[in-house]
Every structure is written in C-alpha cells, then in structure tokens.
Design an enzyme around this catalytic site. Structure first.
Site, short mmCIF file in Angstrom:
data_model
loop_
_atom_site.label_atom_id
_atom_site.label_comp_id
_atom_site.label_asym_id
_atom_site.label_seq_id
_atom_site.Cartn_x
_atom_site.Cartn_y
_atom_site.Cartn_z
N ARG A 1 0.80 -1.22 0.00
CA ARG A 1 0.00 0.00 0.00
C ARG A 1 0.84 1.28 0.00
NH1 ARG A 1 -2.94 -4.13 1.84
NH2 ARG A 1 -1.00 -4.65 2.88
N THR A 2 1.84 1.33 0.87
CA THR A 2 2.55 2.62 1.02
C THR A 2 3.24 3.00 -0.29
OG1 THR A 2 2.85 2.10 3.35
CG2 THR A 2 4.20 3.87 2.46
N ARG B 1 11.46 3.63 2.81
CA ARG B 1 11.13 2.70 3.91
C ARG B 1 12.38 1.88 4.19
NH1 ARG B 1 5.96 -1.22 4.04
NH2 ARG B 1 5.06 0.72 4.81
N HIS C 1 5.57 5.56 11.50
CA HIS C 1 5.05 5.49 10.12
C HIS C 1 4.04 6.64 9.97
CE1 HIS C 1 3.66 4.12 6.37
NE2 HIS C 1 3.49 2.83 6.61
C1 NCD Z 1 2.23 -1.36 7.98
C2 NCD Z 1 3.73 -1.15 8.02
O1 NCD Z 1 4.43 -1.37 7.03
O2 NCD Z 1 4.17 -0.70 9.06
N1 NCD Z 1 1.67 -1.41 6.73
C3 NCD Z 1 1.37 -0.25 6.05
O3 NCD Z 1 2.23 0.52 5.74
N2 NCD Z 1 0.11 -0.02 5.73
C4 NCD Z 1 1.74 -2.37 8.93
C5 NCD Z 1 2.42 -3.70 9.06
O4 NCD Z 1 3.38 -4.03 8.38
O5 NCD Z 1 1.93 -4.48 9.89
#
Ligand code: NCD
Length: 415
Positions: free
Chosen positions: A57-58, A108, A136
């Site tokens: 998603r991100t 990330r 995040h």
């Molecule tokens: C999360 C993350 O990467 O921290 N996902 C996200 O970005 N929507 C949650 C996770 O990995 O559990």
C-alpha cells in the site's frame, strides 16, 4: 517556494494545525479524484521511492498519488537486494545519489531512526514510509483522515489500539497524534507487546494515560468506558448537564463506547528471538462473534497487511473500515506531496526539532537503531521534558538513563 516542513519523518514533525491542513487538502484531492479531474500540479517533477522493506500500500499509493498529480516516479521496490546496498554501499551514499535524480524521496527502511539519519544528507524532502519499529507518519495521516471522514472529527473519539503495540510503527505515530489531538486512548496487547516507553512517555506529556485492557471482550464490553464518557455530561451532583441535543449526542456516544478499534498484526520480523505462541495470536482475533458485542458505529481499523488477528468474515460488515483506509491513502499522499514540494503553502510555522545535548558520547541502547548498524551513523541524544537524568536518541527516540555524573557540555545540533 520553500516548504517549511522539510522532511516528514515523525508525526511530531507536524503541528496539529499542519495535520489539519494535510487533511483539508486531502479532502480536496479526494473530491478531484471522485470527479476524475486531470491534475498537473507536479508536471516535470520526479518522485523516487526507495523501499528496503516489503510494501504493497505505502509504495503503490505514493506512486499513484504522484502520477495522479501529473508527476513521474522512479522506484526501488526491493532496494536491499537490487540497489548497490547489496554491494556494500552505505545508506548515506545511496540517498545522496537518489537525491540527484528526484525532487522528492519516499523511503522505507528496517532500521529505527534510519529516515531521520538519511534526511541529514540531502536537501530534497524525504518522506518516511516507515523506519523499523519506530514510526510510520503517513499511515497515521491516512488513519486520521479516515476517522475524520467517517466520524466528523478526531477530538474526543475514543480509540482502542489492539495487537503488537511494541513493534507496530503505525500504532506509535497514531498514538502520538491522537493524544495531541485530544482523542482518549485505550490499549489491549498480548503480554510483553505493550506500547514502548518512548511512546508512553510522550503520551504522558499530553496527559494521555491509555487505559489497559487484559482481553478483547473486555475492551468491547467495558462499562467503565461508559462512565468515563458520562463524566463530562454530568454535574457534580451526578445529574446530567447540557441541552437536550447535547444529551442525545452523549447517549449516542455511550452506546458506541469506542469510536474505533485499531488492530495491528504481530510484527514477527521485528522479534529478536522466539516464535509467537498460538495462544498469543488467538488472544486478540476479531471475528463476527466478537463484533456482535461492539457498537453499531464503531470503526474496525487496520493498516494492513493482516494475519490471524482479523477474520475475513469481518470484511462484509459495514464497520470494517480497513479498505476505506487503503483508498484514503492516495488523496492523503497527494496532499503531502504538494505540501512538501512547496506547491501548497503551509499555513502555520514548523515544529522545532529537539536540541541535541549529548553527541557521540555513548551508544543508543536500541539494537535496531540506525546508529548501532549503519556506517558513519553516530549516536546523539536530546533531553526529555521532566527527568533531567533521562535523554532520548535523536533518531529512534529510545530513552537512556545518563551516567551518574554527566560531564559533557551541551553541544549544538548539527542541523
Ligand atoms: C504497515 C507497516 O508497514 O508498518 N503497513 C502499512 O504501511 N500499511 C503495517 C504492518 O506491516 O503491519
């Protein structure tokens, strides 16, 4: 036009007013997307997405956001393996290279504090898409946008955080934002997976002391939440206070108890040892049966991906908000890109980063901290409000008790 929030690494890099501004602009972007308007605000601009950890998603929502704004994207989806980091290149050299190709970078990385550290090497805006188990912030903006869109406000909404609260970075940023914005918090976490002290210490600064529950049914059935909510609506002699319509609203709030239950998976990849037992996993699974005990208007939220904690049968319930959170990711990130590129002006002054008071003296105690793992990253600390003997890591916020007689003079921050 220079942007006054240069990088977005922690949710605390934004003031409450700036958060509101992101949400307002996201609403405009949301409308533009619904009307299928073609936007070209970012024409000629390039965003680099640099992901050293898996993402669905991100990364994709950032890339979609940039493309929807008329910009272009270059991307490393698996930078750990496919960038020169695999040949031993440092993060500092990598980020300095990517800066030459793009106007804005989204990164990330698995190390706590890596985003803050990387941002010190570049002058284009860096947005963190998650740094280890630390924070995040952009997921939090999506979560806040979802709560505001569905509940009309953030202030006063009771939110219960459930799951691996120790390692879930989304929860850390969200808790910090909700506390600042006046949303009361509660937590339910399996043993040993409660919120870390670097988060609870900051919540306390906002007089936020989350109520801790021992089980999920307890969260859903707790009558004391009702009493707590009732307090503000009663005079000293216990009689209800306020106009008829205020009281009607109060009744509604009482019926719903929590406005949102925010789930997160067990972050197995961040455990140092030992597997998580089935008992732990099963202790906080939400299913249809449990949902029957919850209020009609409650939001079931989850940043996704899900594992065992969120049953697929919940998806068909209108209270399941997690795929709506996903779609809100695009307008929210469009808003952020516009603000951080300086294409929209921030309406309020920026926050100040804390002053560094100890530099390169002793190590950060977080084994996952960037300063313990990256070439050239040296530890530095800032002072926490309150106890003078405690400092916190400038990068990952982990606290550290100072030696009994600190001798080093205060030193100015590098930035
Ligand atoms: C999360 C993350 O990467 O921290 N996902 C996200 O970005 N929507 C949650 C996770 O990995 O559990």
């Amino acid at each position: 036009m220079p942007s006054n929030c240069k990088h977005l690494i922690s949710i605390n890099d934004l003031t409450n007013r700036q958060i509101e501004q992101v949400l307002d602009l996201a609403k405009e972007m949301d409308e533009a997307l619904t009307e299928r308007r073609k936007l070209d605000f970012c024409q000629g601009q390039i965003m680099a997405t640099l992901f050293f950890e898996p993402s669905t998603r991100t990364r994709l929502s950032f890339e979609t956001a940039m493309l929807r704004l008329g910009g272009q994207v270059i991307s490393f989806a698996d930078a750990q393996k496919t960038s020169s980091v695999a040949k031993g290149e440092s993060l500092a050299d990598t980020i300095r290279t990517v800066e030459k190709y793009a106007e804005i970078i989204v990164m990330r990385h698995p190390l706590d504090g890596s985003a803050r550290w990387a941002s010190e090497y570049i002058s284009v805006p860096l947005i963190s898409g998650g740094d280890g188990a630390h924070e995040h912030p952009t997921q939090t903006l999506c979560d806040l946008y979802t709560i505001q869109k569905e509940k009309g406000s953030i202030k006063g909404q009771h939110v219960a955080l459930c799951g691996d609260l120790k390692h879930a970075r989304t929860v850390h940023s969200l808790a910090l934002a909700l506390a600042r914005m006046g949303a009361p918090l509660a937590t339910f976490a399996p043993d040993g997976l409660q919120l870390p002290s670097h988060v609870t210490a900051r919540l306390a600064e906002f007089k936020c002391f989350p109520r801790q529950y021992q089980s999920l049914p307890q969260v859903l059935e707790d009558e004391s939440t009702i009493l707590y909510q009732t307090q503000s609506g009663r005079s000293k002699n216990g009689r209800p206070r306020g106009t008829a319509s205020q009281l009607a609203n109060l009744e509604l709030a009482i019926k719903d108890r929590f406005s949102a239950l925010y789930f997160t998976r067990i972050q197995r990849e961040r455990f140092f040892q030992s597997e998580v037992s089935d008992a732990v996993v099963n202790s906080y699974r939400i299913n249809k049966e449990l949902l029957a005990k919850a209020g009609d208007q409650i939001l079931i939220m989850h940043p996704l991906p899900r594992n065992e904690e969120l049953d697929y049968e919940v998806d068909f319930d209108k209270r399941a908000a997690y795929f709506r959170q996903v779609s809100n990711g695009v307008p929210v990130r469009m808003a952020l890109i516009l603000l951080l590129l300086g294409l929209e002006r921030w309406e309020s002054p920026p926050t100040k980063r804390p002053r560094v008071v100890r530099d390169q003296v002793d190590p950060c105690e977080n084994p996952r901290c960037v300063t313990a793992n990256e070439k050239g990253a040296s530890p530095r600390f800032y002072r926490l409000k309150g106890d003078k003997r405690v400092v916190a890591c400038f990068y990952c916020d982990w606290e550290k008790l100072l030696p009994v007689s600190p001798t080093q003079e205060d030193v100015p921050a590098r930035r």
